[in-house]
Design a protein around this motif. Structure first.
Motif, PDB file in Angstrom:
ATOM      1  N   GLY A  51     -13.919  13.443   4.073  1.00 16.71           N
ATOM      2  CA  GLY A  51     -14.927  13.173   3.057  1.00 16.71           C
ATOM      3  C   GLY A  51     -14.534  12.198   1.985  1.00 16.71           C
ATOM      4  O   GLY A  51     -15.297  11.977   1.022  1.00 16.71           O
ATOM      5  N   GLY A  52     -13.375  11.584   2.111  1.00 16.64           N
ATOM      6  CA  GLY A  52     -12.921  10.635   1.106  1.00 16.64           C
ATOM      7  C   GLY A  52     -13.366   9.225   1.414  1.00 16.64           C
ATOM      8  O   GLY A  52     -14.027   8.960   2.421  1.00 16.64           O
ATOM      9  N   LYS A  53     -12.995   8.304   0.542  1.00 17.66           N
ATOM     10  CA  LYS A  53     -13.345   6.897   0.716  1.00 17.66           C
ATOM     11  C   LYS A  53     -12.057   6.077   0.678  1.00 17.66           C
ATOM     12  O   LYS A  53     -11.266   6.180  -0.267  1.00 17.66           O
ATOM     13  CB  LYS A  53     -14.302   6.441  -0.379  1.00 17.66           C
ATOM     14  CG  LYS A  53     -14.876   5.047  -0.132  1.00 17.66           C
ATOM     15  CD  LYS A  53     -16.003   4.739  -1.115  1.00 17.66           C
ATOM     16  CE  LYS A  53     -16.655   3.390  -0.798  1.00 17.66           C
ATOM     17  NZ  LYS A  53     -17.772   3.099  -1.735  1.00 17.66           N
ATOM     18  N   ALA A  54     -11.859   5.287   1.725  1.00 16.01           N
ATOM     19  CA  ALA A  54     -10.630   4.504   1.805  1.00 16.01           C
ATOM     20  C   ALA A  54     -10.850   3.253   2.636  1.00 16.01           C
ATOM     21  O   ALA A  54     -11.793   3.164   3.417  1.00 16.01           O
ATOM     22  CB  ALA A  54      -9.505   5.345   2.426  1.00 16.01           C
ATOM     23  N   MET A  55      -9.951   2.291   2.446  1.00 15.61           N
ATOM     24  CA  MET A  55      -9.972   1.067   3.233  1.00 15.61           C
ATOM     25  C   MET A  55      -8.537   0.597   3.435  1.00 15.61           C
ATOM     26  O   MET A  55      -7.639   0.942   2.653  1.00 15.61           O
ATOM     27  CB  MET A  55     -10.766  -0.030   2.518  1.00 15.61           C
ATOM     28  CG  MET A  55     -10.141  -0.471   1.207  1.00 15.61           C
ATOM     29  SD  MET A  55     -11.035  -1.815   0.356  1.00 15.61           S
ATOM     30  CE  MET A  55     -10.787  -3.174   1.493  1.00 15.61           C
ATOM     31  N   ALA A  56      -8.316  -0.172   4.494  1.00 11.55           N
ATOM     32  CA  ALA A  56      -7.003  -0.754   4.757  1.00 11.55           C
ATOM     33  C   ALA A  56      -7.114  -2.263   4.669  1.00 11.55           C
ATOM     34  O   ALA A  56      -8.104  -2.850   5.113  1.00 11.55           O
ATOM     35  CB  ALA A  56      -6.506  -0.340   6.141  1.00 11.55           C
ATOM     36  N   LEU A  57      -6.120  -2.906   4.083  1.00 14.83           N
ATOM     37  CA  LEU A  57      -6.161  -4.345   3.996  1.00 14.83           C
ATOM     38  C   LEU A  57      -4.754  -4.929   4.087  1.00 14.83           C
ATOM     39  O   LEU A  57      -3.842  -4.475   3.395  1.00 14.83           O
ATOM     40  CB  LEU A  57      -6.860  -4.823   2.720  1.00 14.83           C
ATOM     41  CG  LEU A  57      -6.312  -4.479   1.354  1.00 14.83           C
ATOM     42  CD1 LEU A  57      -6.961  -5.376   0.307  1.00 14.83           C
ATOM     43  CD2 LEU A  57      -6.606  -3.040   1.000  1.00 14.83           C
ATOM     44  N   PRO A  58      -4.569  -5.900   4.982  1.00 11.66           N
ATOM     45  CA  PRO A  58      -3.252  -6.517   5.148  1.00 11.66           C
ATOM     46  C   PRO A  58      -2.964  -7.509   4.034  1.00 11.66           C
ATOM     47  O   PRO A  58      -3.861  -8.204   3.553  1.00 11.66           O
ATOM     48  CB  PRO A  58      -3.375  -7.235   6.492  1.00 11.66           C
ATOM     49  CG  PRO A  58      -4.832  -7.568   6.595  1.00 11.66           C
ATOM     50  CD  PRO A  58      -5.560  -6.441   5.919  1.00 11.66           C
ATOM     51  N   ALA A  59      -1.699  -7.550   3.624  1.00  6.50           N
ATOM     52  CA  ALA A  59      -1.241  -8.551   2.666  1.00  6.50           C
ATOM     53  C   ALA A  59       0.275  -8.501   2.642  1.00  6.50           C
ATOM     54  O   ALA A  59       0.873  -7.428   2.680  1.00  6.50           O
ATOM     55  CB  ALA A  59      -1.795  -8.282   1.266  1.00  6.50           C
ATOM     56  N   ASP A  60       0.877  -9.652   2.572  1.00 10.98           N
ATOM     57  CA  ASP A  60       2.332  -9.780   2.513  1.00 10.98           C
ATOM     58  C   ASP A  60       2.746  -9.888   1.055  1.00 10.98           C
ATOM     59  O   ASP A  60       2.314 -10.815   0.350  1.00 10.98           O
ATOM     60  CB  ASP A  60       2.750 -11.032   3.290  1.00 10.98           C
ATOM     61  CG  ASP A  60       4.259 -11.177   3.422  1.00 10.98           C
ATOM     62  OD1 ASP A  60       4.991 -10.565   2.627  1.00 10.98           O
ATOM     63  OD2 ASP A  60       4.690 -11.934   4.313  1.00 10.98           O
TER      64      ASP A  60
END
Length: 251
Positions: A51-60
């Motif tokens: 039920g949570g809110k999340a996102m993944a994002l690549p970055a160096d």
């Protein structure tokens, strides 16, 4: 006000444990990673399933443009970044007489400069001087900063010493502008970074004998400490170094 937490190095170890715990406490979570795409997406899926809110994002973290883009994409998807955990890090054991400039540049690019640039981007958004509403930042340092690290870890320890010094200075700069900045200093913790070496029974025994509590830490214990420093319960704490290390070292 919604709480949006950006975690660098959030796909594994302390970062992933912090992401999962933060989601249970009402944070929207942006999970940064460099190469652990599948792991980052698994953490996001676990959070969403509950039920949570999340996102993944690549970055160096060694690339300034990646860092700027990471903040922009987090804001676009989740709204203003209100909390930041700098958990991304690089570690490699090497003696001083085996150093080369490229290795040292990588250590400092990721562990120090990348972290400082993340703090810059956070300050530009959180500071009341820039129209923000304040916020909280935790920089994940290490107990290595206190004694120069274990044998072979002097370069890593030097970067963490820089993190601690920067944290103190940065905290004083932005304290009047609604931002709290603290450092968590883990000791030896069972994680993806350490599990290979800790599987060696003799090595683990020697490490645990050097810790007053006679055991290594767990990532959930570090996550709990980080969430405390981010929370309103720590509202009068800034510029602090919290040692989460089972009592430190027996020397």
């Amino acid at each position: 006000m919604s709480k949006t937490l950006l975690i660098t190095g959030g796909a594994s170890g302390i970062g992933a444990a912090t992401a999962r715990l933060a989601a249970t406490r009402g944070y929207q979570v942006a999970i940064n990673y460099r190469s652990r795409d599948a792991q980052a997406k698994k953490v996001v899926a676990d959070i969403i399933a509950k039920g949570g809110k999340a996102m993944a994002l690549p970055a160096d973290m060694a690339r300034e443009a990646d860092i700027v883009r990471m903040f922009q994409e987090t804001e676009k998807a989740l709204g203003p970044v209100t909390h930041l955990v700098n958990s991304a890090g690089f570690s490699q054991r090497t003696r001083v007489d085996e150093y080369d400039a490229a290795l040292l540049e990588k250590f400092f690019a990721v562990n120090v400069i990348g972290l400082m640039l993340c703090c810059r981007e956070a300050a530009r958004r959180m500071s009341t001087k820039h129209g923000g509403k304040g916020g909280a930042i935790v920089n994940v340092s290490s107990m290595a900063s206190t004694i120069g690290g274990r044998i072979g870890s002097s370069a890593y320890a030097a970067t963490k010493g820089a993190v601690d010094s920067f944290t103190k200075g940065f905290a004083r700069e932005v304290a009047p502008e609604g931002i709290r900045v603290n450092s968590l200093r883990p000791g030896m913790v069972m994680s993806e970074m350490t599990e290979g070496r800790l599987k060696d029974a003799a090595f683990r025994t020697s490490i645990e004998a050097s810790i007053p509590m006679r055991r290594v830490g767990e990532v959930h214990e570090m996550a709990g400490a980080i969430l405390y420093l981010l929370s309103d319960e720590a509202s009068f704490i800034t510029g602090a170094m919290l040692d989460a290390a089972g009592g430190g070292y027996i020397i």
